[in-house]
Write an enzyme that holds these catalytic residues in place. Structure first.
Site, mmCIF file in Angstrom:
data_model
loop_
_atom_site.group_PDB
_atom_site.id
_atom_site.type_symbol
_atom_site.label_atom_id
_atom_site.label_comp_id
_atom_site.label_asym_id
_atom_site.label_seq_id
_atom_site.Cartn_x
_atom_site.Cartn_y
_atom_site.Cartn_z
ATOM 1 N N CYS A 25 1.035 -1.063 -0.157
ATOM 2 C CA CYS A 25 -0.129 -0.033 0.030
ATOM 3 C C CYS A 25 0.793 1.378 0.088
ATOM 4 C CB CYS A 25 -0.905 0.103 1.306
ATOM 5 S SG CYS A 25 -2.133 -1.081 1.278
ATOM 6 N N TYR A 182 -7.943 -8.225 7.166
ATOM 7 C CA TYR A 182 -8.828 -7.791 6.631
ATOM 8 C C TYR A 182 -10.185 -8.383 6.329
ATOM 9 C CZ TYR A 182 -5.164 -4.186 6.308
ATOM 10 O OH TYR A 182 -4.294 -3.382 6.655
ATOM 11 N N ARG A 230 -3.737 -14.427 -1.107
ATOM 12 C CA ARG A 230 -3.073 -14.105 0.001
ATOM 13 C C ARG A 230 -3.648 -14.649 1.384
ATOM 14 N NH1 ARG A 230 1.251 -9.402 1.585
ATOM 15 N NH2 ARG A 230 3.041 -10.901 1.111
HETATM 16 C C1 LIG Z 1 4.835 -0.221 2.890
HETATM 17 C C2 LIG Z 1 4.508 -1.484 3.079
HETATM 18 C C3 LIG Z 1 3.109 -1.877 2.572
HETATM 19 C C4 LIG Z 1 2.262 -2.981 2.582
HETATM 20 N N1 LIG Z 1 1.059 -3.120 1.878
HETATM 21 C C5 LIG Z 1 0.284 -4.356 1.971
HETATM 22 C C6 LIG Z 1 -0.614 -4.663 1.018
HETATM 23 O O1 LIG Z 1 -1.038 -3.523 0.182
HETATM 24 N N2 LIG Z 1 -1.129 -5.980 0.718
HETATM 25 C C7 LIG Z 1 -0.506 -6.938 1.585
HETATM 26 O O2 LIG Z 1 -0.932 -8.029 1.612
HETATM 27 N N3 LIG Z 1 0.460 -6.660 2.185
HETATM 28 C C8 LIG Z 1 1.166 -5.570 2.297
HETATM 29 N N4 LIG Z 1 2.404 -5.319 3.167
HETATM 30 C C9 LIG Z 1 3.071 -6.419 3.552
HETATM 31 C C10 LIG Z 1 4.092 -6.790 2.698
HETATM 32 O O3 LIG Z 1 3.375 -7.278 1.667
HETATM 33 C C11 LIG Z 1 4.865 -8.250 3.286
HETATM 34 O O4 LIG Z 1 4.112 -9.182 3.556
HETATM 35 C C12 LIG Z 1 5.418 -7.776 4.530
HETATM 36 O O5 LIG Z 1 6.187 -6.705 4.767
HETATM 37 C C13 LIG Z 1 6.734 -8.931 4.975
HETATM 38 O O6 LIG Z 1 7.678 -9.077 3.736
HETATM 39 P P1 LIG Z 1 8.966 -8.126 4.001
HETATM 40 O O7 LIG Z 1 9.578 -8.795 5.240
HETATM 41 O O8 LIG Z 1 9.806 -8.718 2.658
HETATM 42 O O9 LIG Z 1 8.684 -6.852 4.109
HETATM 43 C C14 LIG Z 1 3.085 -4.060 3.200
HETATM 44 C C15 LIG Z 1 4.139 -3.706 3.555
HETATM 45 C C16 LIG Z 1 4.787 -2.604 3.663
HETATM 46 C C17 LIG Z 1 6.172 -2.592 4.317
#
Ligand SMILES: Cc1cc2nc3c(=O)[nH]c(=O)nc-3n(C[C@H](O)[C@H](O)[C@H](O)COP(=O)(O)O)c2cc1C
Length: 364
Positions: A25, A182, A230
């Site tokens: 997001c 959600y 997801r």
């Molecule tokens: C800035 C940001 C926005 C995110 N927005 C979403 C989203 O829109 N949908 C979602 O399923 N997860 C969202 N997440 C979670 C990530 O997709 C991911 O699952 C989570 O950050 C863990 O992975 P990472 O350790 O590689 O960051 C968001 C994470 C971050 C950091």
């Protein structure tokens, strides 16, 4: 040979490698409409060398936005705004583009995270939320309305309509957002779903809406494109949604023809007890993968290093990995991973021909 750089299929969609940019997001839309921020943000991520870019949670109706600044795809105006962005991005993108479709349910109507992310009352620009049951996420939030059957049908239709719009925009993949507390996750978890109709109670009933929405989206989204889901594999709360139920859902999705399952966790309850560390969600992906026959499993969560990603795949814990924060921090992560992993075993007689621009290609 690197597993990470071995091509794969999500259904009929071909990926040139197994690095997936996780949905993120941006809270940068105006009335659901994409802005120049999206062109810049998605533009550079789409040139990063990953195998797939899944764009952020995109609301299927205005009331399904987490914040007033969320991206949406619920009418012609939001579609047109996203078309302008996506047309530009696709002109240069080196990877397929997917979109995550979601509805925030009781976690809607919040402020953007960099202003604290608190619940917004209607006076503060928020709105009445709704959920499977009239149970707020936290006691500081306004209570959601329990969804009537008619509203559930409307939301289902909203997912269908958005998927049709996503196809028209040229997206090659739709990811149904049933994670992070959600709306669809709220239906899955017994902590947030206390309905006594066919959408609540037994596991079968709690899974019903996700499976119905999957079937409907699959029906309208072209067969040569992918549809995946997801999930949060655990609420990390005693008595909540857990790995065993996630396996049951994944099996049902596989039987329905789902093209992949993307395994995250948490987000349903402020009571969650998570110990976060490298690979912290990978065991869930591995547990689900062990129960699957064909459906690919994507692992996500604090995967930051090329060798770490490679090991998750070579040990058979997942079929692909997704990265969120690591891609924002280093948008050339896939290039750097390739330089580290994709070493060519060339004979020493030929080592002198290693091209300057790909120094390190040969495993000297
Ligand atoms: C800035 C940001 C926005 C995110 N927005 C979403 C989203 O829109 N949908 C979602 O399923 N997860 C969202 N997440 C979670 C990530 O997709 C991911 O699952 C989570 O950050 C863990 O992975 P990472 O350790 O590689 O960051 C968001 C994470 C971050 C950091």
């Amino acid at each position: 040979m690197s597993q990470l750089f071995t091509p794969m299929q999500l259904g009929k969609l071909s990926l040139s490698n197994r690095i997936i940019i996780a949905p993120m997001c941006q809270y940068s839309a105006e009335q659901g409409k994409a802005t120049p921020w999206h062109r810049i943000h998605l533009g550079h991520l789409s040139l990063s060398g990953a195998g797939l870019l899944i764009i952020e949670a995109t609301a299927v109706e205005a009331a399904g936005r987490i914040t007033p600044q969320d991206l949406g795809l619920w009418d012609d105006e939001t579609e047109q705004a996203l078309a302008e962005t996506i047309n530009d991005v696709k002109r240069y993108a080196t990877m397929p583009l997917g979109i995550q479709l979601g509805h925030a349910g009781r976690k809607a109507s919040c402020d953007v995270p960099w202003r604290g992310g608190g619940f917004l009352t209607p006076q503060q620009g928020g709105w009445q939320t709704s959920a499977p049951s009239a149970l707020p996420y936290s006691e500081n939030d306004g209570a959601p309305l329990a969804l009537t059957k008619a509203r559930i049908a409307e939301i289902k239709q909203a997912f269908i309509d958005s998927a049709i719009r996503a196809d028209r925009l040229g997206f090659e993949l739709v990811e149904i957002h049933a994670a992070h507390g959600y709306l669809l996750h709220q239906f899955l978890s017994p902590l947030s779903n206390q309905r006594d109709d066919e959408y609540g109670g037994s596991l079968e009933n709690r899974m019903r809406l996700v499976l119905e929405i999957y079937d409907e989206v699959r029906r309208v989204f072209p067969r040569d494109k992918a549809v995946g889901v997801r999930i949060s594999a655990s609420d990390w709360v005693e008595g909540g949604w857990d790995e065993a139920q996630s396996i049951a859902l994944s099996k049902a999705l596989e039987a329905a023809g789902c093209d992949y399952i993307h395994v995250s966790s948490g987000g349903l309850s402020p009571q969650q007890q998570i110990s976060v560390g490298p690979n912290y969600q990978v065991p869930f992906a591995a547990g689900i993968k062990a129960a699957m026959t064909t459906m690919p499993v994507i692992a996500v969560g604090l995967i930051t290093e090329a060798q770490q990603a490679e090991s998750i795949l070579t040990s058979g814990q997942a079929d692909a990995i997704a990265l969120a924060r690591a891609m924002l921090y280093d948008p050339r992560w896939p290039w750097h991973a390739a330089a580290e992993l994709v070493k060519v075993q060339a004979p020493p007689q030929y080592w002198r021909c290693e091209p300057h621009e790909v120094k390190g290609l040969f495993n000297l």
